[in-house]
Scaffold this motif. Structure first.
Motif, mmCIF file in Angstrom:
data_model
loop_
_atom_site.group_PDB
_atom_site.id
_atom_site.type_symbol
_atom_site.label_atom_id
_atom_site.label_comp_id
_atom_site.label_asym_id
_atom_site.label_seq_id
_atom_site.Cartn_x
_atom_site.Cartn_y
_atom_site.Cartn_z
ATOM 1 N N SER A 138 -27.360 15.119 -56.738
ATOM 2 C CA SER A 138 -26.505 16.279 -56.964
ATOM 3 C C SER A 138 -25.076 15.995 -56.536
ATOM 4 O O SER A 138 -24.826 15.254 -55.585
ATOM 5 N N TRP A 139 -24.114 16.596 -57.226
ATOM 6 C CA TRP A 139 -22.704 16.471 -56.854
ATOM 7 C C TRP A 139 -22.451 17.034 -55.453
ATOM 8 O O TRP A 139 -21.460 16.698 -54.809
ATOM 9 N N SER A 140 -23.365 17.906 -54.972
ATOM 10 C CA SER A 140 -23.131 18.593 -53.702
ATOM 11 C C SER A 140 -23.386 17.722 -52.480
ATOM 12 O O SER A 140 -23.059 18.128 -51.358
ATOM 13 N N VAL A 141 -23.981 16.534 -52.664
ATOM 14 C CA VAL A 141 -24.215 15.642 -51.522
ATOM 15 C C VAL A 141 -23.498 14.314 -51.749
ATOM 16 O O VAL A 141 -23.355 13.868 -52.891
ATOM 17 N N PRO A 142 -23.034 13.660 -50.672
ATOM 18 C CA PRO A 142 -22.388 12.351 -50.824
ATOM 19 C C PRO A 142 -23.372 11.310 -51.346
ATOM 20 O O PRO A 142 -24.566 11.350 -51.029
ATOM 21 N N GLN A 143 -22.879 10.391 -52.158
ATOM 22 C CA GLN A 143 -23.690 9.280 -52.629
ATOM 23 C C GLN A 143 -23.556 8.111 -51.646
ATOM 24 O O GLN A 143 -22.622 8.061 -50.839
ATOM 25 N N SER A 144 -24.483 7.176 -51.731
ATOM 26 C CA SER A 144 -24.548 6.095 -50.739
ATOM 27 C C SER A 144 -23.266 5.271 -50.653
ATOM 28 O O SER A 144 -22.968 4.699 -49.615
ATOM 29 N N GLY A 145 -22.502 5.222 -51.709
ATOM 30 C CA GLY A 145 -21.262 4.447 -51.683
ATOM 31 C C GLY A 145 -20.055 5.230 -51.201
ATOM 32 O O GLY A 145 -18.966 4.670 -51.016
ATOM 33 N N ASP A 146 -20.224 6.539 -50.966
ATOM 34 C CA ASP A 146 -19.108 7.380 -50.551
ATOM 35 C C ASP A 146 -18.789 7.195 -49.061
ATOM 36 O O ASP A 146 -19.691 6.939 -48.253
ATOM 37 N N GLU A 147 -17.531 7.364 -48.720
ATOM 38 C CA GLU A 147 -17.078 7.168 -47.341
ATOM 39 C C GLU A 147 -17.749 8.144 -46.372
ATOM 40 O O GLU A 147 -18.068 7.806 -45.232
ATOM 41 N N GLU A 148 -17.984 9.379 -46.845
ATOM 42 C CA GLU A 148 -18.535 10.407 -45.949
ATOM 43 C C GLU A 148 -20.064 10.383 -45.860
ATOM 44 O O GLU A 148 -20.671 11.153 -45.121
ATOM 45 N N TYR A 149 -20.696 9.476 -46.585
ATOM 46 C CA TYR A 149 -22.158 9.390 -46.597
ATOM 47 C C TYR A 149 -22.689 8.943 -45.231
ATOM 48 O O TYR A 149 -22.178 8.003 -44.630
ATOM 49 N N GLU A 150 -23.702 9.638 -44.736
ATOM 50 C CA GLU A 150 -24.318 9.283 -43.458
ATOM 51 C C GLU A 150 -25.836 9.392 -43.555
ATOM 52 O O GLU A 150 -26.355 10.275 -44.234
ATOM 53 N N GLN A 151 -26.526 8.511 -42.867
ATOM 54 C CA GLN A 151 -27.969 8.627 -42.771
ATOM 55 C C GLN A 151 -28.306 9.679 -41.719
ATOM 56 O O GLN A 151 -27.579 9.859 -40.743
ATOM 57 N N ALA A 152 -29.425 10.354 -41.929
ATOM 58 C CA ALA A 152 -29.799 11.449 -41.034
ATOM 59 C C ALA A 152 -30.418 10.934 -39.743
ATOM 60 O O ALA A 152 -31.319 10.091 -39.768
ATOM 61 N N TYR A 153 -29.904 11.408 -38.629
ATOM 62 C CA TYR A 153 -30.483 11.166 -37.301
ATOM 63 C C TYR A 153 -30.663 9.682 -36.976
ATOM 64 O O TYR A 153 -31.725 9.242 -36.565
ATOM 65 N N VAL A 154 -29.603 8.921 -37.150
ATOM 66 C CA VAL A 154 -29.648 7.494 -36.808
ATOM 67 C C VAL A 154 -28.685 7.167 -35.661
ATOM 68 O O VAL A 154 -28.451 6.014 -35.362
ATOM 69 N N GLN A 155 -28.136 8.208 -35.026
ATOM 70 C CA GLN A 155 -27.242 7.985 -33.892
ATOM 71 C C GLN A 155 -27.846 8.586 -32.629
ATOM 72 O O GLN A 155 -28.542 9.603 -32.673
ATOM 73 N N ASP A 156 -27.567 7.936 -31.487
ATOM 74 C CA ASP A 156 -28.075 8.457 -30.220
ATOM 75 C C ASP A 156 -27.114 9.502 -29.652
ATOM 76 O O ASP A 156 -26.115 9.861 -30.294
ATOM 77 N N ALA A 157 -27.409 9.969 -28.451
ATOM 78 C CA ALA A 157 -26.613 11.043 -27.846
ATOM 79 C C ALA A 157 -25.179 10.627 -27.558
ATOM 80 O O ALA A 157 -24.300 11.477 -27.387
ATOM 81 N N ASP A 158 -24.906 9.320 -27.517
ATOM 82 C CA ASP A 158 -23.549 8.819 -27.289
ATOM 83 C C ASP A 158 -22.844 8.436 -28.588
ATOM 84 O O ASP A 158 -21.754 7.868 -28.561
ATOM 85 N N GLY A 159 -23.494 8.705 -29.715
ATOM 86 C CA GLY A 159 -22.878 8.423 -31.005
ATOM 87 C C GLY A 159 -23.056 7.008 -31.496
ATOM 88 O O GLY A 159 -22.429 6.602 -32.475
ATOM 89 N N LYS A 160 -23.911 6.215 -30.827
ATOM 90 C CA LYS A 160 -24.149 4.833 -31.240
ATOM 91 C C LYS A 160 -25.339 4.767 -32.200
ATOM 92 O O LYS A 160 -26.295 5.539 -32.077
ATOM 93 N N VAL A 161 -25.276 3.822 -33.140
ATOM 94 C CA VAL A 161 -26.364 3.653 -34.109
ATOM 95 C C VAL A 161 -27.613 3.156 -33.396
ATOM 96 O O VAL A 161 -27.561 2.202 -32.608
ATOM 97 N N ILE A 162 -28.732 3.800 -33.671
ATOM 98 C CA ILE A 162 -29.977 3.515 -32.958
ATOM 99 C C ILE A 162 -30.647 2.228 -33.430
ATOM 100 O O ILE A 162 -31.196 1.470 -32.622
ATOM 101 N N TYR A 163 -30.572 1.949 -34.723
ATOM 102 C CA TYR A 163 -31.363 0.856 -35.295
ATOM 103 C C TYR A 163 -30.475 -0.244 -35.859
ATOM 104 O O TYR A 163 -29.282 -0.050 -36.101
#
Length: 668
Positions: free
Chosen positions: A431-456
């Motif tokens: 859908s146009w309403s969500v960012p696509q994987s190549g977009d700058e604002e695209y983010e994976q859900a819940y992949v950051q810890d409490a300090d904002g660092k990538v978990i995996y």
């Protein structure tokens, strides 16, 4: 015309009634008698047509028909009465719809000259029959849609497509007697209710309502439709088939100034009884229906160029399973079929192709997004710290849970369901309403810890990801007020539970969601919490519990509408709109989110609306009341042996399927 077009069948396929089967010539169009349409195509004794083999055999390759499978045909082949899925396809093959939408479901405003838009990293061109301007009047609280029709289009009989045909169609679809599937008559068009309630016999009365105020003919190629308020979905309802006034209606009875629109007001039965055969300005024209097959030939007057494949058959195949459809396709019973993206279907395709790929020597499979996405939901009132659902500590606790649920989505879902697509936002991934994987604002859900660092990292296996998720979850729980020692929770905050229950409805037949929550149950246990699974729970009971706000966590699914349903699912009902928040089972109450949702729905410009959608999704993730899991996908499978797959539209979606470019499809 697009290049040199092949001629159709000659003497072999001549009708007994001297009907000439037309082909396509490179420059000059042959003047040939148009097909005579049978009055009742439901009759099995309709005009006979020599059988054309579905197997794709024949010396002249241009004579090979493209055979499309559909489940059933109820033989209602009329745009004003069609309701069945198969019949709709039978009609749509002959029709030209008013508007054009891209692969993300966004309207193409300058379709006459054409637009280029990026999707999945590639650039695609879009052209269509009309331009559209959207004008919002905030003072009057109305929205006008100004539609400009291109001037080079004709119906398959050579008659021009004009705005009168569009207006005739609009009035027919808006008539109070219309009972079909088009949504045009449900639009809040200015004056529509008065027009419908008006007794036409009062025409002598000076106050008689002769027309619909909100439908205005501007020029011979321009019409304006004005509605109350503004709803982003309204533009979809404007996308009606342009039906021929001359063929379906009574042209002598069309006089907009006198309030006459080509049929009896309040009764469109003549439009249905008169012609039970599809006719239009689409890529193909109807020949006949016989014994479960609808026969078509190329419309050489189609505005995008005469189709490369001269003949098409739409064939009813009954309620065959996916496996049976694939067997029949390989045997030559038909050339293309739709089916679910089930494990059985995908495994059969990849095994038969001997390549472990969807496209190979036998089958050419194309996955496209289905009607539903699946998620794990949490009721903020029932999953919170110290009874405060909107507190930072409560949000951190739910984020900890979300990390544990989501850590191995890809592995758990895709191993269990090969056709599924993991999603990062609570909406259709295309859908146009969500960012696509190549977009700058695209983010994976819940992949950051409490300090904002990538978990995996990309090298982690399932066990390593689980371990990293537990560590990150404990970090969030510490910030939520939990006491932790040696990787275990030792104490919970005041008035905060240690045990939670997740409900898995009995309609969850796939193993993906079950595998996911069972994995999360182990992780909860590892950090000192308890997750109880209510598997195979009654869907009816679950829905009842959601409405009453009694459940804590559940596995749910929602329709993948192009705009999503932010208003119904996440609005806190601060307004007196009954639709707002009617399915807010998450009990999310955020005035900022309410404002973003309202602004997103009210914004006319797409870029502005996208910005508000992005802010809305960020808020939803901040509350951590929903974990997007996966989207169902369907399959369209072609015969690689008979269809030139290079000529089939790429990157098909629910909003742009391969039939949109059917005129370029070639047979081998």
């Amino acid at each position: 015309m697009r290049g040199l077009w092949r001629k159709g069948l000659a003497l072999a396929l001549v009708f007994s009634m001297s009907l000439s089967i037309t082909g396509c010539s490179g420059g000059k169009k042959d003047k040939k008698k148009q097909p005579t349409v049978t009055e009742d195509v439901s009759s099995e004794e309709a005009t006979t047509l020599p059988e054309v083999e579905a197997g794709g055999k024949g010396k002249d390759k241009s004579d090979v028909p493209l055979v499309i499978a559909c489940d059933s045909l109820k033989k209602q082949f009329n745009p004003f009465s069609v309701s069945d899925k198969g019949d709709k396809r039978a009609v749509d093959l002959t029709q030209l719809r008013l508007l054009t939408f891209d692969r993300e479901g966004a309207v193409v405003k300058h379709a006459i000259t054409g637009e280029k838009r990026r999707f999945n990293g590639d650039m695609f061109s879009y052209e269509g029959p009309a331009n559209i301007k959207i004008r919002r009047n905030h003072d009057k609280n109305t929205t006008s849609y100004i539609i400009k029709l291109r001037k080079d289009m004709t119906f398959s009989d050579g008659n021009p497509v004009t705005i009168d045909d569009v207006i005739f169609s609009m009035y027919a679809f808006a008539d109070k007697s219309y009972k079909g599937i088009e949504e045009f008559g449900k639009l809040p068009i200015i004056g529509l209710d008065k027009y419908r309630d008006q007794d036409y016999k009062q025409e002598k009365d000076q106050k008689a309502v002769l027309d619909i105020e909100g439908i205005e003919k501007v020029t011979e190629y321009r019409v304006k439709v004005t509605v109350k308020g503004y709803r982003r979905n309204d533009v979809n309802a404007l996308n009606i088939p342009i039906c021929s006034l001359k063929f379906y209606g009574d042209k002598s009875e069309f006089n907009a100034l006198a309030g006459s629109f080509g049929f009896t007001r309040g009764d469109i039965s003549d439009l249905i009884k008169k012609k039970n055969a599809p006719f239009g300005a689409g890529a193909y024209q109807f020949i006949k229906y016989e014994k479960g097959i609808v026969y078509y030939e190329a419309n050489e007057k189609y505005y995008r160029g005469c189709p490369q494949t001269a003949f098409i058959q739409l064939k009813a195949v009954g309620s065959k399973s996916d496996t049976q459809k694939l067997e029949a396709l390989a045997n030559g019973d038909f050339d293309v079929a739709d089916m679910s993206g089930s494990n059985d279907a995908i495994e059969m395709i990849t095994d038969t192709n001997s390549s472990e790929k969807l496209t190979g020597r036998i089958y050419g499979g194309k996955l496209w997004d289905g009607s539903y996405y699946h998620y794990i939901g949490m009721n903020a009132d029932n999953v919170c710290v110290d009874g405060k659902p909107d507190s930072t500590r409560s949000k951190n606790m739910r984020k900890a849970f979300a990390v544990l649920f989501s850590c191995n989505r890809s592995n758990m879902v895709e191993l269990s369901q090969k056709g599924a697509a993991v999603i990062e936002y609570p909406a259709s991934q295309v859908s146009w309403s969500v960012p696509q994987s190549g977009d700058e604002e695209y983010e994976q859900a819940y992949v950051q810890d409490a300090d904002g660092k990538v978990i995996y990292n990309s090298n982690m296996n399932v066990e390593e990801r689980s371990k990293a998720a537990c560590k990150a979850a404990l970090g969030y729980l510490k910030k939520a007020g939990f006491k932790v020692k040696k990787g275990k929770i030792t104490k919970t905050p005041e008035n905060t539970l240690r045990k939670y229950t997740v409900y898995i409805p009995d309609d969850t037949q796939e193993q993906g969601m079950l595998t996911l929550v069972r994995n999360a149950q182990k992780l909860f246990r590892q950090i000192g919490l308890k997750l109880v699974l209510k598997e195979d729970y009654s869907l009816k009971k679950m829905q009842n519990g959601l409405k009453k706000g009694k459940l804590q966590i559940w596995c749910g699914k929602e329709e993948t509408s192009v705009n999503g349903d932010l208003y119904g699912m996440y609005h806190s009902r601060l307004k007196k709109d009954k639709k707002a928040g009617k399915r807010n089972y998450f009990h999310i109450k955020d005035s900022d989110l309410d404002e973003y949702i309202e602004d997103a729905m009210d914004a006319v410009k797409l870029k502005r609306s996208i910005n508000f959608y992005e802010q809305s999704y960020n808020k939803i993730m901040e509350w951590a009341i929903e974990v997007p899991v996966y989207q169902e996908r369907n399959l369209t499978v072609f015969s690689s042996a008979r269809v030139n797959l290079e000529t089939v539209a790429q990157d098909i979606t629910p909003y742009y399927d391969w039939l949109q470019d059917i005129q370029i499809v070639e047979m081998k």
